[in-house]
Write a protein that holds these residues in place. Structure first.
Motif, short mmCIF file in Angstrom:
data_model
loop_
_atom_site.label_atom_id
_atom_site.label_comp_id
_atom_site.label_asym_id
_atom_site.label_seq_id
_atom_site.Cartn_x
_atom_site.Cartn_y
_atom_site.Cartn_z
N ALA A 211 1.15 -1.32 -0.20
CA ALA A 211 0.07 0.20 0.19
C ALA A 211 1.36 1.20 -0.15
CB ALA A 211 -0.74 -0.17 1.08
N ALA A 212 1.03 1.51 -1.13
CA ALA A 212 1.62 3.49 -0.82
C ALA A 212 0.41 4.93 -1.52
CB ALA A 212 3.06 2.93 -2.38
N VAL A 213 1.51 5.38 -1.49
CA VAL A 213 0.57 6.42 -1.47
C VAL A 213 1.28 7.71 -1.93
CG1 VAL A 213 -0.83 9.09 -0.51
CG2 VAL A 213 -1.15 6.65 0.44
N GLU A 214 0.87 8.18 -3.03
CA GLU A 214 2.42 9.56 -4.47
C GLU A 214 1.25 10.64 -4.11
OE1 GLU A 214 4.11 9.55 -8.25
OE2 GLU A 214 2.16 8.86 -8.69
N ILE A 215 1.94 11.66 -3.59
CA ILE A 215 1.23 12.95 -4.33
C ILE A 215 1.78 13.92 -5.05
CG2 ILE A 215 0.50 15.19 -2.60
CD1 ILE A 215 0.80 13.17 -0.14
N GLY A 216 0.67 13.67 -5.98
CA GLY A 216 1.85 14.65 -7.51
C GLY A 216 1.81 13.80 -8.45
N THR A 217 0.67 13.62 -9.00
CA THR A 217 0.59 11.93 -10.14
C THR A 217 1.40 12.72 -10.99
OG1 THR A 217 -1.64 11.28 -9.45
CG2 THR A 217 -1.14 10.55 -11.14
N GLY A 218 1.32 14.07 -11.89
CA GLY A 218 1.96 14.17 -13.39
C GLY A 218 1.39 14.00 -14.03
N SER A 219 2.20 12.66 -14.73
CA SER A 219 1.94 12.20 -16.16
C SER A 219 2.39 10.56 -16.16
CB SER A 219 3.18 12.82 -17.74
OG SER A 219 4.43 12.05 -16.77
N GLY A 220 2.52 9.99 -14.94
CA GLY A 220 2.55 9.13 -13.94
C GLY A 220 3.74 8.17 -14.30
N VAL A 221 5.10 8.87 -14.30
CA VAL A 221 6.28 8.83 -14.03
C VAL A 221 7.09 8.13 -13.15
CG1 VAL A 221 8.61 8.91 -15.40
CG2 VAL A 221 6.88 10.22 -16.23
N GLY A 222 6.99 8.46 -12.36
CA GLY A 222 7.64 8.30 -11.10
C GLY A 222 6.07 7.16 -10.43
N SER A 223 4.73 7.35 -10.53
CA SER A 223 3.81 6.21 -10.36
C SER A 223 4.70 5.07 -11.14
CB SER A 223 1.82 6.67 -11.12
OG SER A 223 2.17 7.65 -11.42
N LEU A 224 4.65 4.47 -12.64
CA LEU A 224 5.17 3.91 -12.77
C LEU A 224 6.45 3.09 -12.28
CD1 LEU A 224 4.88 4.56 -16.46
CD2 LEU A 224 3.40 3.01 -15.77
N TYR A 225 7.49 3.87 -12.04
CA TYR A 225 8.75 3.51 -11.44
C TYR A 225 8.17 3.07 -9.67
CZ TYR A 225 12.25 5.14 -13.87
OH TYR A 225 12.97 5.30 -15.11
N LEU A 226 7.51 3.29 -9.13
CA LEU A 226 6.66 2.84 -8.11
C LEU A 226 6.42 1.50 -7.83
CD1 LEU A 226 5.42 5.89 -6.05
CD2 LEU A 226 8.08 4.57 -5.69
N LEU A 227 5.27 1.23 -8.57
CA LEU A 227 4.45 0.09 -9.32
C LEU A 227 5.24 -0.81 -9.93
CD1 LEU A 227 1.77 2.37 -10.90
CD2 LEU A 227 1.09 0.48 -8.83
N ALA A 228 6.45 -0.60 -10.51
CA ALA A 228 7.87 -1.41 -10.61
C ALA A 228 8.02 -2.22 -9.87
CB ALA A 228 8.09 -0.99 -11.76
N GLY A 229 8.36 -1.22 -8.47
CA GLY A 229 9.00 -1.85 -7.68
C GLY A 229 7.88 -2.46 -6.92
N MET A 230 6.95 -2.17 -5.91
CA MET A 230 5.75 -2.41 -5.33
C MET A 230 5.67 -4.36 -5.29
SD MET A 230 3.67 0.66 -4.92
CE MET A 230 2.16 -0.05 -3.71
N ASN A 231 4.87 -4.19 -4.67
CA ASN A 231 4.22 -6.20 -4.32
C ASN A 231 3.82 -6.31 -5.65
OD1 ASN A 231 2.55 -7.81 -3.70
ND2 ASN A 231 3.91 -8.50 -2.17
N ARG A 232 3.46 -7.05 -6.40
CA ARG A 232 3.30 -7.82 -7.05
C ARG A 232 1.22 -7.46 -7.07
NH1 ARG A 232 5.44 -12.55 -10.68
NH2 ARG A 232 7.54 -11.82 -11.06
N ASP A 233 0.57 -7.70 -5.75
CA ASP A 233 -0.62 -7.47 -5.19
C ASP A 233 -0.71 -6.41 -5.09
OD1 ASP A 233 -1.12 -9.96 -6.36
OD2 ASP A 233 -0.56 -10.86 -4.94
N GLY A 234 0.14 -5.25 -4.91
CA GLY A 234 0.61 -4.08 -3.67
C GLY A 234 -0.52 -2.65 -4.67
N VAL A 235 -0.62 -1.89 -4.04
CA VAL A 235 -2.00 -0.82 -4.90
C VAL A 235 -1.51 0.33 -4.04
CG1 VAL A 235 -3.98 0.11 -4.41
CG2 VAL A 235 -4.41 -2.24 -4.35
N LEU A 236 -1.19 1.60 -5.87
CA LEU A 236 -1.14 2.30 -5.35
C LEU A 236 -1.93 3.49 -5.00
CD1 LEU A 236 1.88 5.03 -5.27
CD2 LEU A 236 0.99 4.46 -8.20
#
Length: 217
Positions: free
Chosen positions: A62-87
């Protein structure tokens, strides 16, 4: 800085080939291009690679990202998170989230893994559950960064990871001649983190600077 040091820094920034992280090799590059068009300053590859490692180290479910932007940081976080993790990613601009959702679709991210919320971050995070998140991320130059730091400490579980991007703020933070209000605000944020007894922090030069802290158990 010596030429050798510059070469080493550049090598470190390019050490992880971002084109290898998703089946569609161009998804991050296209997301970054959309971010530049929107004026949201996407995280650079070196910073993104570090964010990915931190999400993996926390085995973030479970992670929280403040400032989605165009999703670049989101994609990097998702690539590292648990496969069942929710951003959970928050941005006040609908256009930004539209661009991010396009990137998520291109990267074939399953819909349940990303919860996009359009709204003012300080209002949205107030509704999130205390101590329920493995990782919280936001940019250092957010105008409400000190308030967000307080919320992040509330949201993180003991041992959770705080990730702050753009922590060197275009190399202004280390420049004594930079005394503009946004730079002073970033310095104030960094000082607050180093003085917080419940946080163990480090600042790296990856990308535009990444400050990492762990909430003490």
């Amino acid at each position: 800085m010596s030429s050798g040091k510059v070469a080493s820094w550049a090598h470190g920034e390019e050490f992880v080939d971002e084109a290898s992280l998703f089946p569609d090799a161009g998804v991050l590059a296209r997301a970054r291009d959309r971010g530049n068009e929107l004026g949201v300053a996407p995280v650079l590859p070196g910073a993104g690679a570090l964010m990915r490692v931190l999400a993996a180290a926390a085995d973030a479910r479970a992670a929280v990202e403040i400032g989605t932007g165009s999703g670049v940081g989101s994609l990097y976080l998702l690539a590292g998170m648990n496969r069942d993790g929710v951003l959970t990613t928050i941005d006040p601009e609908v256009e930004n989230q539209r661009a991010a959702r396009e990137a998520f679709a291109e990267a074939k991210i399953r819909t349940p893994r990303v919860r996009t919320i359009a709204g003012q971050p300080r209002e949205v995070v107030r509704r999130l559950t205390d101590h329920a998140y493995d990782l919280v991320s936001f940019p250092a130059h957010d105008p409400h960064a000190l308030d967000l730091l307080g919320h992040a400490r509330r949201l993180l579980r003991p041992g959770g990871v705080l990730v702050i991007s753009h922590a060197l703020f275009h190399d202004r933070v280390a420049d004594p001649a930079s005394r503009d209000a946004p730079t002073r605000a970033v310095r104030e944020l960094l000082k607050a983190i180093t003085e917080a007894e419940d946080l163990v922090a480090a600042l790296t030069g990856s990308g535009d600077g990444v400050l990492t802290a762990v909430l003490r158990p």
